[in-house]
Design a protein around this motif. Structure first.
Motif, PDB file in Angstrom:
ATOM      1  N   GLU A  60      -8.144   9.578   5.768  1.00  0.00           N
ATOM      2  CA  GLU A  60      -9.026  10.749   5.677  1.00  0.00           C
ATOM      3  C   GLU A  60     -10.490  10.351   5.830  1.00  0.00           C
TER       4      GLU A  60
ATOM      5  N   GLU B 274      -0.140   7.395  -0.499  1.00  0.00           N
ATOM      6  CA  GLU B 274      -1.332   8.070  -1.023  1.00  0.00           C
ATOM      7  C   GLU B 274      -2.605   7.268  -0.746  1.00  0.00           C
ATOM      8  N   GLU B 275      -2.524   5.946  -0.936  1.00  0.00           N
ATOM      9  CA  GLU B 275      -3.694   5.098  -0.656  1.00  0.00           C
ATOM     10  C   GLU B 275      -4.056   5.140   0.817  1.00  0.00           C
ATOM     11  N   TRP B 276      -3.032   5.120   1.681  1.00  0.00           N
ATOM     12  CA  TRP B 276      -3.279   5.180   3.116  1.00  0.00           C
ATOM     13  C   TRP B 276      -3.876   6.531   3.505  1.00  0.00           C
TER      14      TRP B 276
ATOM     15  N   GLY C 269       4.246   3.082   3.776  1.00  0.00           N
ATOM     16  CA  GLY C 269       3.095   3.846   3.300  1.00  0.00           C
ATOM     17  C   GLY C 269       2.238   4.365   4.440  1.00  0.00           C
TER      18      GLY C 269
ATOM     19  N   ALA D 274       1.647   8.221   5.764  1.00  0.00           N
ATOM     20  CA  ALA D 274       0.279   8.768   5.832  1.00  0.00           C
ATOM     21  C   ALA D 274      -0.041   9.272   7.229  1.00  0.00           C
TER      22      ALA D 274
ATOM     23  N   GLU E 272       0.828  -1.174   0.000  1.00  0.00           N
ATOM     24  CA  GLU E 272       0.000   0.000   0.000  1.00  0.00           C
ATOM     25  C   GLU E 272       0.879   1.245   0.000  1.00  0.00           C
ATOM     26  N   THR E 273       0.540   2.175  -0.844  1.00  0.00           N
ATOM     27  CA  THR E 273       1.311   3.405  -0.935  1.00  0.00           C
ATOM     28  C   THR E 273       0.819   4.408   0.105  1.00  0.00           C
TER      29      THR E 273
ATOM     30  N   LYS F  27      -5.812   8.448   1.741  1.00  0.00           N
ATOM     31  CA  LYS F  27      -7.234   8.421   1.370  1.00  0.00           C
ATOM     32  C   LYS F  27      -8.049   7.661   2.420  1.00  0.00           C
ATOM     33  N   PHE F  28      -7.553   6.492   2.818  1.00  0.00           N
ATOM     34  CA  PHE F  28      -8.258   5.684   3.816  1.00  0.00           C
ATOM     35  C   PHE F  28      -8.334   6.408   5.157  1.00  0.00           C
TER      36      PHE F  28
END
Length: 171
Positions: free
Chosen positions: A11, A4-6, A34, A38, A1-2, A8-9
């Motif tokens: 948030e 950026e993906e973390w 990641g 985040a 998981e990057t 988003k989650f």
């Protein structure tokens, strides 16, 4: 998981009101790059605890033994070294943990530099549970130090979803 993906989650969680001011007391995580990145972006105002299971697994993988030893000797040597590292967190008192940590660093910094570097990386986040134990004396240490229960639950979910060929619905 990057990262950026973390972000988003995290948030999404934050938007739902999950933060320290609303009762979040601790974030336990495996130390993935990641997620760590985040967590610096999305602030939950809660302390972080590095999962000891994952930390110890990384230390185990970083331990090196001599190629000149037999397989059995290498296994014994590796276990003996790992025992010293693992013993750090088996202390009841914070001061004892710090003493054991310094002893291991001094003992193995030349013979096991990779394992010592792994130990030192984010070490302070492996001790957060001591503060929570003082604040909440009825909370059990085994639940504050690791993500193992969550890992076990996720493993069961994955096993069941892989076994199912299709999910049917009346809708």
């Amino acid at each position: 998981e990057t990262g950026e993906e973390w972000v988003k989650f995290l948030e999404i969680l934050e938007a739902q009101g999950i933060r320290g001011e609303n009762g979040l007391k601790l974030i336990i995580h495996d130390g993935g790059k990641g997620l760590c990145s985040a967590l610096q972006t999305v602030w939950f105002d809660a302390p972080q605890q590095r999962c000891l299971f994952h930390k110890l697994r990384n230390i185990w993988q970083a331990i090196r033994t001599s190629e000149h030893l037999t397989t059995k000797q290498r296994r014994r040597r590796r276990r003996a070294i790992f025992k010293d590292f693992r013993l750090i967190w088996q202390a009841q008192r914070y001061q004892t943990v710090l003493r054991r940590y310094l002893k291991v660093v001094r003992t193995y910094r030349h013979s096991q530099p990779e394992a010592v570097a792994t130990l030192r990386r984010d070490f302070r986040f492996t001790l957060t549970y001591y503060d929570l134990e003082r604040q909440f004396p009825t909370w059990k240490r085994k639940y504050l130090r690791t993500t193992s229960r969550l890992e076990r639950f996720n493993r069961r979910l994955r096993r069941r979803t892989r076994a199912a060929n299709a999910y049917h619905s009346e809708i």
